[in-house]
Enzyme design. Structure first.
Site, PDB file in Angstrom:
ATOM      1  N   HIS A 325       0.885  -1.395  -0.192  1.00  0.00           N
ATOM      2  CA  HIS A 325       0.032   0.202   0.001  1.00  0.00           C
ATOM      3  C   HIS A 325       0.943   1.323   0.042  1.00  0.00           C
ATOM      4  O   HIS A 325       2.208   1.275   0.144  1.00  0.00           O
ATOM      5  CB  HIS A 325      -1.054   0.132   1.310  1.00  0.00           C
ATOM      6  N   CYS A 343       3.986  -4.487   6.389  1.00  0.00           N
ATOM      7  CA  CYS A 343       3.380  -4.261   5.215  1.00  0.00           C
ATOM      8  C   CYS A 343       4.557  -4.002   4.200  1.00  0.00           C
ATOM      9  O   CYS A 343       5.662  -3.596   4.581  1.00  0.00           O
ATOM     10  CB  CYS A 343       2.207  -3.242   5.016  1.00  0.00           C
TER      11      CYS A 343
END
Length: 398
Positions: A325, A343
């Site tokens: 992301h 992430c």
């Protein structure tokens, strides 16, 4: 199929089929009238033989989960049709001696059936029965969705609402066909949710353009203790899109997109902080969904109150919360250090570009020492981290 069955709730509102109906005579059609008359009318001995059928399932509360068997007392069967109340039918075969017919599939719970049989002399007869309803029904969730186009690593995945003890019986009902004869295998595992799950993955990544069909002929299958019965069939189709692979170098802090073997994008990024729970996973993860802008909260992944952010261009890689992301707040680390909470973070522009190019089902191949372990097979679609031989061994039919 296990001999131990879930309890069946017996119906009391329907009556059993009269014995006279089940044993009705199957006689040849009579000859024409007139002066000739029949052999019996003329006192002759050449009477058509009296024959009768019997059906193994009878009455208004017959046991489901068994094939329907029709037996002819004398002569040979020409055809048998077994139809369900809502227009369904059970196919079957007549034995070589012509005396019996057995359905290929079993009778489903809570279903009214009509049996129509014809013999080779033109006689016919009909019988009916209804199966008892199941006290518990099992259902499933299929991925990918029907008529979708997915990436080359997308497995066919089925998650069951209730436990499946009779795995072999269920797997026998799952029929996968492809447009190019792709080799693959079912493998049973536990989903990250704790539910039973079975995935079909090819031996190697799918070839672009492959068309895949699943027919899950499960109506009437008993899944075992605590699982219940299936009371319907399922089906889905999907197509494999472009041959795309995302390669993630955790130690080099870069992410690249490859299409048809050629690199089309190279992005500096920052992965999870090594040495603890915040580290990223290594191995192959499969893009599960493109979720856009979502709220990410650290307590949902066991990291206390470390963050609570609205995050753009979110691409889910695991059930445990690993995403790729946009992470503009981490810009100083892109390309030189892993400092995220697990992430794969990148700039808004790079995340937007990647988001627009990748497809659900694309593999993210993550390598490097800065990881907390390998993606588990049930944590998203981690089957690609299992050897082909070990994956085949997970089939209930091997």
């Amino acid at each position: 199929m296990s001999s131990a069955r879930p309890r069946i709730r017996r119906r009391t509102t329907l009556t059993a089929v009269p014995a006279a109906l089940l044993a009705a005579a199957l006689t040849a059609c009579s000859g024409g009238g007139g002066a000739a008359g029949s052999a019996a009318q003329q006192g002759g001995d050449d009477k058509a033989p009296e024959t009768s059928i019997s059906v193994n399932l009878q009455g208004g509360a017959a046991a489901p989960g068994e094939p329907v068997k029709v037996t002819l007392a004398e002569g040979k069967l020409k055809s048998v049709a077994v139809t369900a109340g809502e227009g369904g039918a059970l196919a079957g075969k007549i034995s070589t001696d012509g005396r019996t017919w057995i359905s290929e599939r079993v009778a489903a719970p809570g279903t009214a059936y009509t049996v129509e049989a014809k013999d080779t002399h033109g006689g016919s007869d009909k019988a009916t029965f209804t199966t008892a309803e199941a006290e518990k029904v099992n259902k499933l969730t299929l991925a990918p969705g029907k008529d979708t186009t997915v990436g080359i690593a997308q497995p066919l995945s089925i998650v069951f609402d209730h436990p499946v003890k009779n795995k072999a019986a269920v797997e026998k009902g799952l029929k996968v066909s492809t447009s190019n004869g792709t080799e693959g295998s079912w493998g049973w595992l536990q989903d990250h949710s704790g539910k039973d799950r079975v995935d079909w993955r090819p031996k190697e990544y799918w070839k672009s353009g492959t068309k895949v069909t699943l027919k899950a002929d499960l109506n009437g299958i008993d899944t075992g203790a605590d699982g219940g019965w299936f009371v319907r069939d399922y089906a889905t189709t999907f197509t494999i899109g472009a041959a795309q692979v995302v390669k993630v170098d955790l130690d080099g802090h870069r992410l690249s997109l490859h299409r048809d073997g050629k690199q089309v994008m190279d992005i500096p990024m920052s992965a999870g902080t090594p040495g603890g729970k915040k580290a990223s996973w290594r191995g192959t993860a499969v893009l599960m969904s493109k979720e856009g802008t979502i709220n990410m909260r650290s307590e949902t992944v066991g990291l206390g109150d470390a963050y609570d952010k609205m995050v753009d261009y979110s691409m889910r890689l695991t059930w445990s919360g690993m995403y790729a992301h946009a992470a503009p707040w981490n810009a100083r680390h892109f390309g030189n250090a892993n400092r995220s909470s697990g992430c794969l973070g990148m700039s808004d522009a790079d995340a937007s570009a990647l988001y627009g190019q990748v497809r659900v089902g694309d593999p993210f191949e993550m390598t490097g020492a800065d990881a907390k372990g390998t993606v588990a097979e049930g944590n998203g679609y981690g089957a690609w981290n299992v050897s082909w031989a070990d994956w085949q061994a997970k089939s209930a039919l091997k």
